[in-house]
Design an enzyme around this catalytic site. Structure first.
Site, PDB file in Angstrom:
ATOM      1  N   GLY A 183      41.161  56.948  45.619  1.00 14.01           N
ATOM      2  CA  GLY A 183      40.823  58.121  44.820  1.00 14.01           C
ATOM      3  C   GLY A 183      41.844  58.217  43.699  1.00 14.01           C
ATOM      4  CG  ASP A 188      39.375  48.012  38.679  1.00 13.11           C
ATOM      5  OD1 ASP A 188      39.811  48.955  37.986  1.00 13.11           O
ATOM      6  OD2 ASP A 188      38.973  48.148  39.851  1.00 13.11           O
ATOM      7  CB  CYS A 244      41.702  52.030  25.733  1.00 13.53           C
ATOM      8  SG  CYS A 244      42.424  53.654  25.514  1.00 13.53           S
ATOM      9  CB  CYS A 292      40.081  56.433  23.856  1.00 12.35           C
ATOM     10  SG  CYS A 292      39.747  56.147  25.604  1.00 12.35           S
ATOM     11  CG  ASP A 340      43.252  52.366  41.432  1.00 14.48           C
ATOM     12  OD1 ASP A 340      44.282  51.671  41.515  1.00 14.48           O
ATOM     13  OD2 ASP A 340      43.245  53.511  40.971  1.00 14.48           O
TER      14      ASP A 340
END
Ligand SMILES: [Mg+2]
Ligand SMILES: [Zn+2]
Length: 190
Positions: free
Chosen positions: A19, A9, A107, A105, A11
């Site tokens: 944010g 990941d 994804c 989706c 962020d």
């Protein structure tokens, strides 16, 4: 499918949670990020960022800007001899304001679509791979794609770690990406 990977990941895991990161000056690596990635590079793991970027579907940023953020991140990592091998992002959202990104989706995490695509593109073996993220949806994404999964307490992780959902179970809950890399190196046969 043969090679092991670490899916990351972005962020709150590789860089500080902001944010919506909509200015380049908001990009901030954690102090350990470059060292952690270099260890994975040298150990032979393919490093792949998988990031939900609904800010694109919401029209807050566009894909050229996203690519400029990733180029800036790459440049910072390269200064320390580290690299991210590939980036995948999901721009979609069922309620996106930009028409072409308005869809349900496969994804968008916790969906496994980005990891599945990476495995096809890069010849990766999910069963020898690990997903690392700061939210349970990252853990669930990894499990849906057949990887092991580590939750880190940076970003949203300190809060997320307080409540474990029935839908996801982490193989480990650790303080940050460097601890996750240590766990991966100890718990992988390569
Ligand atoms: Mg995150
Ligand atoms: Zn998507």
């Amino acid at each position: 499918m043969s090679r092991p990977a670490v899916f990351l990941d972005r962020d709150g895991t590789v860089i500080e949670e902001r944010g919506y990161l909509d200015r380049l000056d908001l990009l901030a690596l954690f102090p350990w990020t470059t060292d952690a990635l270099r260890l994975l590079n040298r150990a032979g793991f393919v490093t792949v960022v998988v990031t939900n970027q609904s800010a694109i579907g919401r029209g807050m940023i566009d894909e050229p800007f996203l690519h400029s953020v990733h180029a800036a991140l790459d440049a910072r990592l390269a200064q320390g001899g580290a690299r991210i091998d590939r980036y995948y992002h999901c721009p979609h959202l069922p309620q996106a304001t930009v028409d072409r990104f308005r869809q349900v989706c496969r994804c968008r995490k916790p969906g496994p679509g980005m990891i599945e695509q990476a495995c096809r593109d890069l010849d990766l073996d999910p069963s020898r791979s690990v997903m690392v993220g700061d939210r349970w949806l990252d853990v669930a994404c990894g499990q849906a794609a057949g990887t092991r999964a580590v939750l880190v307490r940076t970003g949203h992780g300190a809060h997320e770690a307080q409540t474990a959902p029935a839908s996801a179970r982490a193989d480990a809950i650790l303080n940050n990406l460097m601890e996750a890399v240590g766990w991966i190196l100890r718990n992988s046969s390569r």
